[in-house]
Every structure is written in C-alpha cells, then in structure tokens.
Scaffold this active site. Structure first.
Site, PDB file in Angstrom:
ATOM      1  N   GLU A  96      19.627  58.193   5.258  1.00  0.00           N
ATOM      2  CA  GLU A  96      19.792  57.403   6.852  1.00  0.00           C
ATOM      3  C   GLU A  96      20.479  56.377   7.628  1.00  0.00           C
ATOM      4  O   GLU A  96      21.934  57.124   7.462  1.00  0.00           O
ATOM      5  CB  GLU A  96      19.861  55.626   6.142  1.00  0.00           C
ATOM      6  CG  GLU A  96      18.633  55.525   5.231  1.00  0.00           C
ATOM      7  CD  GLU A  96      18.719  54.031   3.947  1.00  0.00           C
ATOM      8  OE1 GLU A  96      17.805  53.901   3.025  1.00  0.00           O
ATOM      9  OE2 GLU A  96      19.115  53.260   4.847  1.00  0.00           O
ATOM     10  N   CYS A 109      24.318  54.148  13.646  1.00  0.00           N
ATOM     11  CA  CYS A 109      24.798  53.938  12.405  1.00  0.00           C
ATOM     12  C   CYS A 109      24.654  55.519  11.337  1.00  0.00           C
ATOM     13  O   CYS A 109      24.088  55.010  11.101  1.00  0.00           O
ATOM     14  CB  CYS A 109      24.842  53.034  10.831  1.00  0.00           C
ATOM     15  SG  CYS A 109      25.338  52.454  10.042  1.00  0.00           S
ATOM     16  N   CYS A 116      26.784  58.299  -2.767  1.00  0.00           N
ATOM     17  CA  CYS A 116      28.199  58.014  -2.693  1.00  0.00           C
ATOM     18  C   CYS A 116      28.654  57.949  -3.683  1.00  0.00           C
ATOM     19  O   CYS A 116      28.241  57.107  -5.250  1.00  0.00           O
ATOM     20  CB  CYS A 116      28.508  56.442  -2.066  1.00  0.00           C
ATOM     21  SG  CYS A 116      30.087  56.451  -1.545  1.00  0.00           S
ATOM     22  N   CYS A 120      30.768  51.149  -5.393  1.00  0.00           N
ATOM     23  CA  CYS A 120      30.956  49.362  -5.150  1.00  0.00           C
ATOM     24  C   CYS A 120      29.715  49.305  -6.264  1.00  0.00           C
ATOM     25  O   CYS A 120      28.598  49.422  -5.930  1.00  0.00           O
ATOM     26  CB  CYS A 120      30.869  49.356  -3.598  1.00  0.00           C
ATOM     27  SG  CYS A 120      32.630  50.812  -3.098  1.00  0.00           S
ATOM     28  N   GLY A 165      27.503  57.492   2.348  1.00  0.00           N
ATOM     29  CA  GLY A 165      28.191  57.343   1.797  1.00  0.00           C
ATOM     30  C   GLY A 165      29.780  56.866   2.238  1.00  0.00           C
ATOM     31  O   GLY A 165      29.919  55.978   3.253  1.00  0.00           O
ATOM     32  N   CYS A 337      22.328  50.190   4.270  1.00  0.00           N
ATOM     33  CA  CYS A 337      21.876  51.620   4.630  1.00  0.00           C
ATOM     34  C   CYS A 337      21.826  51.396   2.774  1.00  0.00           C
ATOM     35  O   CYS A 337      22.586  51.268   1.641  1.00  0.00           O
ATOM     36  CB  CYS A 337      23.028  52.210   4.849  1.00  0.00           C
ATOM     37  SG  CYS A 337      22.318  52.942   6.720  1.00  0.00           S
TER      38      CYS A 337
END
Ligand code: SAH
Ligand code: SF4
Length: 382
Positions: A96, A109, A116, A120, A165, A337
């Site tokens: 994205e 962005c 990723c 988190c 990412g 995202c």
C-alpha cells in the site's frame, strides 16, 4: 528472454545505470536523456521515451525492463483528499501507499516491505507477519505512480517511508531508492520511519546525504515498549536512545518521535512526563498518533478520547516538547497502512474487496481540524 530474466533499470543504482547505458548507448547525450526519463520523469515504459530512437528502445527492451507495480485498487478520496493505493507485485504480494495532499505540499507514504517481521502488537502489517524486501523499482514505482496520477511537481513532494514494513531492514534497496529520489526530492523532504533498528540508524548516520529520521517510540519506558514492540528486547530502549543522541544533527531537521496513543495504556499525563524525560536533550519533536482500531488487533487496544489526547499533548507542551497530533480522519488512513491489504486478504472476491474499500473510506471521511501545537509535521511546514 522472459520478463524475469531482464533487469529492471529502476533496480540499478545511479552509477550502475550510468555504466550500463554508457556501454550500450551512444552518443552520450542519449544516455543522459534515458537517465532523465527514468530518474527524473519516472517513465514506466520504454515507449514513453518519445525522444529516443525506436530501434534503441527496442534494443534496450531486449535486455532490460522499466516496470512498476500495478495499481489494483484506489480508495475514494477522503474528505481531505487523502487516498490509499493498493499495488500488486510480480509475485502476487500486495503493498500500500498513501497520497496525502497538504496545503502547499503533497506527501506520499511508501511501503518498504511486503509485510513486517518486527511484529508490533498494535500494527496490522505486523499482525500479518513478515514479507519480502521491496526492490528499488517497487518503491520508486509507488512514488512515481502517485506523483503522476495527481500531477504533482517534484518540488512539492514530501516522501515518508511510513507504509508497510521496516525500511531499515531493507537498507540496501532503501539507500538505492533514496539516491534516485534525491534527483527530484531534496533529502530534507524525505523521512524514513523506523521501529528502532540500531544498526540501520548507524548506517543512515554515515550517509553523506541523509533523509529525516522518525523513530516509533510508542511507550514511555522499557517494560511497556517490550510489551507492544518485541524488537525492544533485541535493540533495548536505552541503547536506542543512545544511538539517537549520536545521530548527526542537521540544522532545522529535528528527529520525529512517533508515539501511538493507546487508551488507558500509554496516554496518561504521567506517561507524557516520562516521554518528555526520555527524549530530553534530543533535538526532537513528537508526533502523537491516536491508535487506529482494526478488527485484527487486540480488542483492548482503543483510540483514546479527545480529552485524553488533549491532556497528553498539553502535558508534553508544558514540558517543553514540540508536538503535533495526527488528528484528521483522512490522515489516519496513513497510520493504517496494511489495513487495506489485510481486509482484501480476508475476502476472496475482488468485487467484495472494492465494496469494502468504499465503506472504509466513507467511515474515515469527515475532517476534524488538525490540532497542531507547533507547526511541523513529518518535516514539512504547515
Ligand atoms: N516500520 C516503521 C514504519 C512503518 S509503521 C515504523 O514502525 O516506524 C509507521 C507508523 O505507523 C509507526 O509510527 C507505527 O507506530 C504507526 N502505526 C502502526 N500501526 C498503527 C495503528 N494501528 N494505529 C496508529 N499508528 C500505527
Ligand atoms: Fe513493522 Fe512498523 Fe508495523 Fe512495527 S509498526 S510491525 S515495525 S510496520
């Protein structure tokens, strides 16, 4: 030769491109024209290079490609004009990008990975897990596609690597991408956001031309940071802060400390005081990002009330910290995202994906005035 055997010219560093063209193209001004078509104008095909002889284009096309990822979905613009793009990569991965028009500038962005591995707990991209590194062509393709669609002059563009990412886990390709972007966007107009990959921060520090650095701190102490950002056990908070203190300061280019506000978890006035203490002495501004809720994320994670956000921000200001809040609903699609891809993956039929995107954007619509305590966001002035 199949497509995949050919090198995408956008994956070459500026000096590799220069060498590749010098060997194959004469006179030298032709090579320069081709470099311009690529690194300045962002041509997405050899056919677009209209002032280059057809036979030369055909010869180059036997050995090389100049392909970008394909746009498979665009959300309807939010109230403030922000728009999210979903791209399909050659191997079927989805990434994205977000287009965000500002007053006199436009931010885009970009994603740096197709997932990723940092994991988190508050992040949709992290929830879906690791994805491969994007190539320079895939990162530049996001930039040029969005720039072209909205016809934005390069000098009005800001670029933020805050999409899917962890850019500093894709350092080599990131640096090539930056070197190419610098042809049209000044380093002070580019921001790389990291979860705190210390070796990556140290590598950026050594670059001759550095982008702005944003660091996702998100918690005021080690214990809570370990809970929501497990990478903290690998790169401890105190060591991260020490690396930031060593990071070469540049005039007028403060670090951005990103802080995702989670209701009842890290949004108390005492947390603001602790955050102010943690970053004391750094030339830094805080970007407070109210948590963006998503069905895939733990249900206890909620966006704080406006009163709680105000209290947190006011406490930072009283403690002499420059802070901006990402308050506009439209802007929030940028903090989200991974959500578009996440929802697209949860459904099977393309038509249903499109309807969903429409509904999400409708929900996200409706501008609230951005409450800006000091006037700097992502390195751009408002
Ligand atoms: N990997 C990099 C850049 C991508 S994440 C990083 O972590 O910095 C970009 C920003 O979005 C980070 O500051 C992250 O903390 C924030 N973010 C992630 N998930 C979010 C959510 N659900 N709500 C609000 N912000 C979020
Ligand atoms: Fe990765 Fe950044 Fe999401 Fe953390 S916040 S999982 S580092 S994309």
């Amino acid at each position: 030769m199949t497509n995949s055997d050919r090198t995408n010219l956008y994956d070459l560093t500026p000096s590799e491109l220069h060498d590749a063209l010098r060997e194959r193209v004469s006179p030298p001004f032709r090579a320069k024209q081709i470099e311009q078509w690529l690194h300045v104008r962002g041509a997405d095909s050899f056919d677009a290079m209209t002032n280059i002889p057809k036979d030369l284009r055909a010869r180059l096309a036997e050995e090389f490609t100049v392909a970008f990822p394909e746009v498979v979905e665009r959300t309807t613009p939010a109230a403030d004009g922000s728009r999210k793009y979903l791209f399909a990569l050659g191997d079927g991965s989805r990434i994205e990008s977000v287009y965000m028009p500002m007053h006199d500038r436009t931010s885009v962005c970009l994603s740096s990975q197709a997932g990723c591995a940092v994991g988190c707990t508050f992040c949709v991209t992290g929830f879906f897990g690791a994805g491969r590194n994007l190539t320079p062509a895939e990162m530049l393709g996001q930039f040029f596609t969005v720039q072209h669609e909205h016809d934005v002059p390069s000098e009005s563009m800001n670029v933020v690597f805050m999409g899917m990412g962890e850019p500093l886990l894709n350092l080599e390709h990131l640096v090539t991408t930056l070197d190419i972007l610098y042809r049209s966007v000044a380093p002070k107009r580019i921001t790389v956001s990291t979860s705190g990959i210390i070796p990556g921060i140290e590598a950026l520090a050594k670059l001759e031309r550095r982008p702005n650095l944003a660091i996702s701190i998100n918690a005021p102490d080690r214990k809570r940071r370990e809970e929501i950002m497990p990478i903290t056990t690998k790169y401890p908070l105190q060591e991260l802060m020490a690396a930031l203190r060593r990071y070469p300061a540049e005039r007028g280019r403060a670090l951005t400390i990103e802080y995702v506000l989670l209701a009842g978890y890290n949004d108390a006035a005492s947390d603001a005081v602790a955050l102010a203490r943690l970053i004391r002495g750094l030339d830094a501004k805080v970007n407070a990002i109210p948590f963006n809720e998503d069905v895939n994320l733990p249900s206890w994670m909620k966006r704080p009330s406006d009163e709680a956000i105000d209290r947190f921000v006011d406490t930072l200001v009283r403690n002499d910290v420059a802070v901006t809040v990402r308050r506009s609903k439209g802007r929030e699609i940028a903090a989200a995202c991974g959500q578009l891809r996440g929802k697209a993956e949860a459904r099977s039929r393309a038509s249903r994906q499109r309807e969903g995107a429409q509904r999400r954007v409708d929900r996200a619509g409706g501008e609230e005035p951005a409450r800006v305590k000091r006037d700097v966001v992502h390195g751009e002035r408002r």
